[in-house]
Design a protein around this motif. Sequence first.
Motif, short mmCIF file in Angstrom:
data_model
loop_
_atom_site.label_atom_id
_atom_site.label_comp_id
_atom_site.label_asym_id
_atom_site.label_seq_id
_atom_site.Cartn_x
_atom_site.Cartn_y
_atom_site.Cartn_z
N UNK A 106 0.70 -1.05 0.04
CA UNK A 106 0.19 0.03 0.15
C UNK A 106 0.79 1.31 0.05
N UNK A 107 2.03 1.29 0.53
CA UNK A 107 3.03 2.29 0.51
C UNK A 107 4.39 1.64 0.77
N UNK A 108 5.31 2.45 0.16
CA UNK A 108 6.87 1.88 0.20
C UNK A 108 7.33 1.70 1.68
N UNK A 109 7.75 0.37 2.05
CA UNK A 109 7.96 0.43 3.45
C UNK A 109 7.18 -0.02 4.42
N UNK A 110 5.87 -0.45 3.99
CA UNK A 110 4.97 -0.92 4.62
C UNK A 110 5.34 -2.30 5.55
N UNK A 111 5.20 -2.06 6.86
CA UNK A 111 5.80 -2.94 7.69
C UNK A 111 4.85 -4.34 7.78
N UNK A 112 3.52 -4.32 7.11
CA UNK A 112 2.88 -5.42 7.02
C UNK A 112 3.13 -6.56 5.92
N UNK A 113 3.85 -6.02 4.88
CA UNK A 113 4.05 -6.82 3.79
C UNK A 113 4.59 -7.98 4.09
N UNK A 114 5.68 -8.41 4.96
CA UNK A 114 6.19 -9.73 5.18
C UNK A 114 4.96 -10.68 5.89
N UNK A 115 4.35 -9.98 6.73
CA UNK A 115 3.08 -10.69 7.37
C UNK A 115 2.30 -11.18 6.24
N UNK A 116 1.77 -10.31 5.24
CA UNK A 116 0.73 -10.48 4.04
C UNK A 116 1.39 -11.59 3.51
N UNK A 117 2.84 -11.55 3.07
CA UNK A 117 3.26 -12.49 2.13
C UNK A 117 3.32 -13.80 2.72
N UNK A 118 3.56 -13.92 4.01
CA UNK A 118 3.38 -15.26 4.65
C UNK A 118 2.01 -15.63 4.91
N UNK A 119 0.92 -14.80 5.08
CA UNK A 119 -0.51 -15.10 5.01
C UNK A 119 -0.77 -15.69 3.79
N UNK A 120 -0.48 -15.21 2.84
CA UNK A 120 -0.69 -15.71 1.44
C UNK A 120 -0.23 -16.98 1.18
N UNK A 121 1.05 -17.22 1.34
CA UNK A 121 1.67 -18.58 1.14
C UNK A 121 0.99 -19.68 2.17
N UNK A 122 0.93 -19.33 3.32
CA UNK A 122 0.26 -20.24 4.08
C UNK A 122 -1.10 -20.74 3.72
N UNK A 123 -1.91 -19.57 3.46
CA UNK A 123 -3.38 -20.08 3.06
C UNK A 123 -3.30 -20.95 1.70
#
Length: 177
Positions: free
Chosen positions: A52-69
């Motif tokens: 959503x913006x450069x440096x968004x701290x949630x992107x790693x959590x989102x990437x992990x959630x997508x992969x896990x799902x």
Amino acid sequence: MQAAAVTAEQVWAWLAEVADPEIPVISVVDLGIVRAVDVAEGGACTVTITPTYSGCPAMQVIADAVTDALRARGVADVRLRTQLTPAWTTDWMSESGKAKLRGYGIAPPVQQAIDISGLRDGVKRGALPGLGAQPVVACPQCGSTHTELTSQFGSTPCKALYKCLNCREPFDYFKCH
């Protein structure tokens, strides 16, 4: 379910259940973070995401959630691709997602993002519609537009803090960008 039998439509549906870690009422699909899904003949699934913006701290959590799902549903070969251009915009949010934000107490973006990426000589204030003007934001609690900006930054950098002058409640506004 074997990975080879998975379709892009199924993957989109599964990802629509993956909640944004900062605003759990909205999915990463409703937020517009998931840009593309490609399922190869051999079953490899590539998901393109945009922060959503450069440096968004949630992107790693989102990437992990997508992969896990996807792995939880039998997709063994999950590949994530981060795409930075074009930059994410609130225009990519679904109408359903905006309604979910409102129901959660966060005012959704009320104007369309202005693309200034092609401008080379700068912009004079007021030269583009909406540039520099404060949007009219309705209170998600009572619906009043008698609101005012309290702070340009709310609980996260992508939100501003407003207060309603009718019901007197403070609320976050998901800034247009």
